[in-house]
Scaffold this motif. Structure first.
Motif, PDB file in Angstrom:
ATOM      1  N   GLU A 175      -5.346   6.560   2.072  1.00 44.51           N
ATOM      2  CA  GLU A 175      -3.977   6.620   2.565  1.00 44.51           C
ATOM      3  C   GLU A 175      -3.653   5.400   3.429  1.00 44.51           C
ATOM      4  OE1 GLU A 175      -2.472  10.392   3.965  1.00 44.51           O
ATOM      5  OE2 GLU A 175      -4.295  11.381   3.282  1.00 44.51           O
ATOM      6  N   ALA A 176      -2.403   4.975   3.370  1.00 48.03           N
ATOM      7  CA  ALA A 176      -1.942   3.841   4.184  1.00 48.03           C
ATOM      8  C   ALA A 176      -1.587   4.327   5.585  1.00 48.03           C
ATOM      9  CB  ALA A 176      -0.732   3.189   3.531  1.00 48.03           C
ATOM     10  N   THR A 177      -1.726   3.447   6.545  1.00 47.98           N
ATOM     11  CA  THR A 177      -1.369   3.775   7.926  1.00 47.98           C
ATOM     12  C   THR A 177      -0.282   2.834   8.405  1.00 47.98           C
ATOM     13  OG1 THR A 177      -3.089   2.323   8.794  1.00 47.98           O
ATOM     14  CG2 THR A 177      -3.688   4.624   8.431  1.00 47.98           C
ATOM     15  N   GLY A 178       0.490   3.294   9.392  1.00 46.43           N
ATOM     16  CA  GLY A 178       1.551   2.466   9.939  1.00 46.43           C
ATOM     17  C   GLY A 178       2.757   3.298  10.295  1.00 46.43           C
ATOM     18  N   PRO A 179       3.849   2.660  10.741  1.00 46.32           N
ATOM     19  CA  PRO A 179       5.053   3.377  11.145  1.00 46.32           C
ATOM     20  C   PRO A 179       5.620   4.244  10.029  1.00 46.32           C
ATOM     21  CG  PRO A 179       5.129   1.105  11.893  1.00 46.32           C
ATOM     22  CD  PRO A 179       3.941   1.215  10.989  1.00 46.32           C
ATOM     23  N   LEU A 216      13.124  -1.353   5.440  1.00 43.85           N
ATOM     24  CA  LEU A 216      12.176  -0.685   6.330  1.00 43.85           C
ATOM     25  C   LEU A 216      10.749  -1.119   6.038  1.00 43.85           C
ATOM     26  CD1 LEU A 216      13.642   2.951   6.335  1.00 43.85           C
ATOM     27  CD2 LEU A 216      13.745   1.292   8.210  1.00 43.85           C
ATOM     28  N   VAL A 217      10.397  -1.202   4.763  1.00 47.23           N
ATOM     29  CA  VAL A 217       9.044  -1.616   4.391  1.00 47.23           C
ATOM     30  C   VAL A 217       8.813  -3.066   4.795  1.00 47.23           C
ATOM     31  CG1 VAL A 217       7.505  -2.063   2.428  1.00 47.23           C
ATOM     32  CG2 VAL A 217       8.796   0.082   2.560  1.00 47.23           C
ATOM     33  N   GLU A 218       9.824  -3.907   4.637  1.00 50.99           N
ATOM     34  CA  GLU A 218       9.702  -5.297   5.076  1.00 50.99           C
ATOM     35  C   GLU A 218       9.481  -5.389   6.578  1.00 50.99           C
ATOM     36  OE1 GLU A 218      13.339  -6.935   3.663  1.00 50.99           O
ATOM     37  OE2 GLU A 218      12.583  -7.313   1.629  1.00 50.99           O
ATOM     38  N   ARG A 219       9.939  -4.377   7.310  1.00 55.38           N
ATOM     39  CA  ARG A 219       9.789  -4.345   8.767  1.00 55.38           C
ATOM     40  C   ARG A 219       8.516  -3.626   9.201  1.00 55.38           C
ATOM     41  NH1 ARG A 219      14.856  -5.283   7.618  1.00 55.38           N
ATOM     42  NH2 ARG A 219      16.301  -6.155   9.174  1.00 55.38           N
ATOM     43  N   GLU A 235      12.021   2.381  -7.331  1.00 55.48           N
ATOM     44  CA  GLU A 235      12.402   1.195  -8.103  1.00 55.48           C
ATOM     45  C   GLU A 235      12.678   0.006  -7.185  1.00 55.48           C
ATOM     46  OE1 GLU A 235      15.648   2.322 -10.600  1.00 55.48           O
ATOM     47  OE2 GLU A 235      14.367   3.364 -12.047  1.00 55.48           O
ATOM     48  N   ALA A 236      13.364   0.248  -6.066  1.00 53.32           N
ATOM     49  CA  ALA A 236      13.680  -0.836  -5.140  1.00 53.32           C
ATOM     50  C   ALA A 236      12.414  -1.443  -4.538  1.00 53.32           C
ATOM     51  CB  ALA A 236      14.588  -0.335  -4.025  1.00 53.32           C
ATOM     52  N   LEU A 237      11.388  -0.619  -4.353  1.00 54.82           N
ATOM     53  CA  LEU A 237      10.135  -1.095  -3.763  1.00 54.82           C
ATOM     54  C   LEU A 237       9.199  -1.704  -4.800  1.00 54.82           C
ATOM     55  CD1 LEU A 237       9.405   1.789  -1.222  1.00 54.82           C
ATOM     56  CD2 LEU A 237      10.424  -0.446  -0.772  1.00 54.82           C
ATOM     57  N   GLY A 238       9.578  -1.643  -6.066  1.00 52.40           N
ATOM     58  CA  GLY A 238       8.753  -2.243  -7.107  1.00 52.40           C
ATOM     59  C   GLY A 238       7.458  -1.512  -7.372  1.00 52.40           C
ATOM     60  N   ILE A 239       7.447  -0.205  -7.131  1.00 54.47           N
ATOM     61  CA  ILE A 239       6.228   0.595  -7.336  1.00 54.47           C
ATOM     62  C   ILE A 239       6.171   1.056  -8.789  1.00 54.47           C
ATOM     63  CG2 ILE A 239       5.011   2.699  -6.677  1.00 54.47           C
ATOM     64  CD1 ILE A 239       6.414   2.469  -3.935  1.00 54.47           C
ATOM     65  N   SER A 240       5.123   0.692  -9.486  1.00 55.76           N
ATOM     66  CA  SER A 240       5.010   1.048 -10.900  1.00 55.76           C
ATOM     67  C   SER A 240       4.021   2.177 -11.163  1.00 55.76           C
ATOM     68  CB  SER A 240       4.598  -0.171 -11.727  1.00 55.76           C
ATOM     69  OG  SER A 240       3.325  -0.649 -11.312  1.00 55.76           O
ATOM     70  N   ARG A 241       3.132   2.431 -10.202  1.00 55.74           N
ATOM     71  CA  ARG A 241       2.110   3.461 -10.415  1.00 55.74           C
ATOM     72  C   ARG A 241       1.662   4.030  -9.078  1.00 55.74           C
ATOM     73  NH1 ARG A 241      -3.381   2.320 -13.878  1.00 55.74           N
ATOM     74  NH2 ARG A 241      -1.811   1.324 -15.202  1.00 55.74           N
ATOM     75  N   VAL A 242       1.436   5.343  -9.015  1.00 57.15           N
ATOM     76  CA  VAL A 242       0.920   5.977  -7.806  1.00 57.15           C
ATOM     77  C   VAL A 242      -0.161   6.972  -8.194  1.00 57.15           C
ATOM     78  CG1 VAL A 242       3.089   5.758  -6.516  1.00 57.15           C
ATOM     79  CG2 VAL A 242       2.626   7.858  -7.802  1.00 57.15           C
TER      80      VAL A 242
END
Length: 420
Positions: A245-249, A343-346, A364-371
Motif C-alpha cells: 500500500e502507498a502512504t501519504g496525505p 491533488l496527486v501532483e501536490r 482516467e485523469a490519473l492515467g491508471i491502466s491497471r490496479v
C-alpha cells in the motif's frame, strides 16, 4: 480464462475484491489494451464506463474488448452490470446482450441481477432494493436511471427484440437438475434470453453454475462472483502476494448525489474539512478547479480533506434543469477528475472516490491502466493499489453503498490509519 467486462470502474473493482478474497487472483484493468500483456490468470476484469453510455457506443466498446478477449484465449466472457440493473428504455443492456448472443451464438443467453448481501434481490422477476420494490425505493429518484418498473423481464424486453423469459426462484432453489430442466423447457418455447431470479445466494450460485457451461453471460455482482468461483474451482490462493500500500496525505472526492452521499459527507465533515463546488457557478471550469486546489493547499498533509459536487436534491434539480441531467453529471466528473490530478501532483497518495462514473473519470485523469484489488475487509471491497504511473492507495466505491462513516473509516484504513 474468464474475462469480465464491467460496466463501470467501481463495480469491476468490487467484484475483483470478492474474487481475490476467495483465493483467486483477479487483476483489474482500466485499459483493455493491457489484456495483451496480462500474465496468465484464471479470472480478470476490465473496467469500462459503458453503464450510462448510449447503446451504440456501449456496444462498440464491448465488441472491441471482446475481440481482445478472444485474441487472449478467453474461454468465457461475462458482462457485469449494476446490481440494481440501472437502465432506462434507451439503456444498453439489451443491445449488449444482442451483441454477445450473436457473436458467441449463445441461445439462450442467461442474465441475472441483484446482490442479496446488500439487499438487492430479484424474485419472480421483480427487483427489490432494500426490501422494497425498486419502483418504491430511493432508486426511483435516481437522476440518470430512475427505476420505475420493477419487472426486469419487461424492462429488458423494451431494450431488445429477443424473447425474454424467467427462470424462477422455485426452480433454482430445487437445485441444478430441476433448474436445468426448467431452462430446457424455456429454450424449447423459443425464449432467447432468460432472466434468472436472485432471491438469495443459493439462487446466484446455482444460476452461475449453469452459466459456467456457456460461452457468455450477463449479470450483476452476485452472479459474476459466483461465476468466477465456479470457473476457477480448486483455487487456493497459493502464490498470491499482497500488493504494497502507498502512504501519504489523504483526500476524498464525492461526485455521487442523493441522501447516502450527503450523509457520508456529513459524517466526514464532523472531523475534517469539506469543500462543496456548485456546478451552477458560472465561472470557467479552470477557475473552479484552481479555487478548489488553493483551498486544498491549506489542508494537504495536515489532515484528510474532501471535495464534492454533491448537494441537496433541490439544487440537483436546478442543475439538471439548467444544464440537462447528463451534462450536469459530466461537468461534475470533469471538475473532480481535474482536481484529483491536481491533488496527486501536490502529494496526495491515498484517495477515496465515491461514485462509479466519478471514479472512472478520476482513474482516467490519473492515467491508471491497471490496479490490484484488495480482498474484502471489515469495510467491504473497493480498496486497491495502483503502482503506475505513481504508487497510490485508492478506495473507489459506488455512490449509494456504505455506512454513514465509510469515507472517514476508509481514509483511516488506508496505509495503516495515518491521519495526514
Amino acid at each position: 480464462m474468464l474475462g469480465i467486462i464491467a460496466d463501470d470502474f467501481t463495480g469491476g473493482l468490487m467484484i475483483a475484491g470478492y474474487i481475490e478474497g476467495a483465493g483467486i487472483r483477479c487483476p483489474v484493468l482500466f485499459d483493455s489494451a493491457e489484456v495483451a500483456s496480462l500474465e496468465p490468470c484464471e479470472v480478470f476484469v476490465v473496467g469500462t464506463r459503458t453503464r450510462l453510455a448510449p447503446a451504440t457506443e456501449a456496444v462498440a466498446d464491448v465488441e472491441a474488448i471482446a475481440e481482445r478477449f478472444d485474441a487472449a484465449g478467453c474461454t468465457r466472457i461475462a458482462y457485469k452490470v449494476c446490481a440494481s440493473f440501472d437502465s432506462t428504455d434507451d439503456g444498453n443492456i439489451g443491445p449488449v446482450a444482442d451483441l454477445l448472443a450473436r457473436r458467441y451464438r449463445q441461445r439462450p443467453l442467461l442474465l441475472s441481477a441483484g446482490f442479496p448481501r446488500f439487499g438487492t434481490t430479484v424474485h419472480q422477476g421483480y427487483l427489490f432494493y432494500r426490501a422494497r420494490l425498486v419502483s418504491e425505493s430511493i432508486k426511483r429518484f435516481d437522476p440518470l436511471t430512475p427505476m420505475s418498473d420493477p419487472d426486469l423481464v419487461r424492462t429488458l424486453s423494451r431494450q431488445t427484440r429477443a424473447r425474454v423469459g424467467l427462470l424462477p426462484h422455485s426452480a433454482l432453489h430445487a437445485g441444478q437438475g430441476p433448474a436445468d430442466a426448467h431452462l430446457a423447457e424455456l429454450a424449447a418455447e423459443g425464449f432467447d434470453y432468460i432472466m434468472m431470479d436472485c432471491s438469495d445466494d443459493t439462487d446466484a450460485a446455482v444460476g452461475a453454475q449453469i452459466a459456467s457451461r456457456d460461452r457468455t453471460t450477463i449479470g450483476s455482482d452476485a452472479h459474476i462472483i459466483a461465476l468466477a468461483k465456479a470457473c476457477a474451482k480448486g483455487a487456493d490462493g497459493a502464490g498470491i502476494s499482497a500488493p504494497v500500500e502507498a502512504t501519504g496525505p489523504a483526500a476524498v472526492l464525492v461526485g455521487s448525489v442523493g441522501p447516502v452521499a450527503l450523509a457520508q459527507l456529513a459524517a466526514f465533515h464532523q472531523h475534517h474539512p469539506v469543500l462543496t463546488i456548485d456546478i451552477l457557478d458560472e465561472r470557467p471550469e479552470d477557475a473552479l478547479v484552481s479555487n478548489a486546489l488553493r483551498w486544498a493547499d491549506l489542508h494537504i498533509g495536515a489532515q484528510p480533506l474532501a471535495i464534492t459536487t454533491a448537494t441537496e436534491q433541490v439544487r440537483v434539480d436546478e442543475a439538471q434543469l439548467a444544464l440537462g441531467s447528463v451534462a450536469a453529471a459530466k461537468k461534475a466528473e470533469r471538475l473532480l477528475a481535474r482536481i484529483a490530478k491536481g491533488l496527486v501532483e501536490r502529494g496526495v497518495r491515498r484517495l477515496a472516490v465515491a461514485g462509479g462514473e466519478t471514479s472512472g473519470a478520476v482513474v482516467e485523469a490519473l492515467g491508471i491502466s491497471r490496479v490490484r484489488a484488495l480482498p474484502e475487509s471489515a469495510l467491504g471491497t473497493g480498496f486497491c493499489i495502483a503502482e503506475t504511473p505513481l504508487p497510490l492507495s485508492l478506495y473507489l466505491k459506488p455512490g449509494k453503498l456504505g455506512s454513514d462513516d465509510i469515507l472517514l473509516r476508509a481514509v483511516e484504513a488506508m496505509a495503516g490509519g495515518s491521519n495526514a
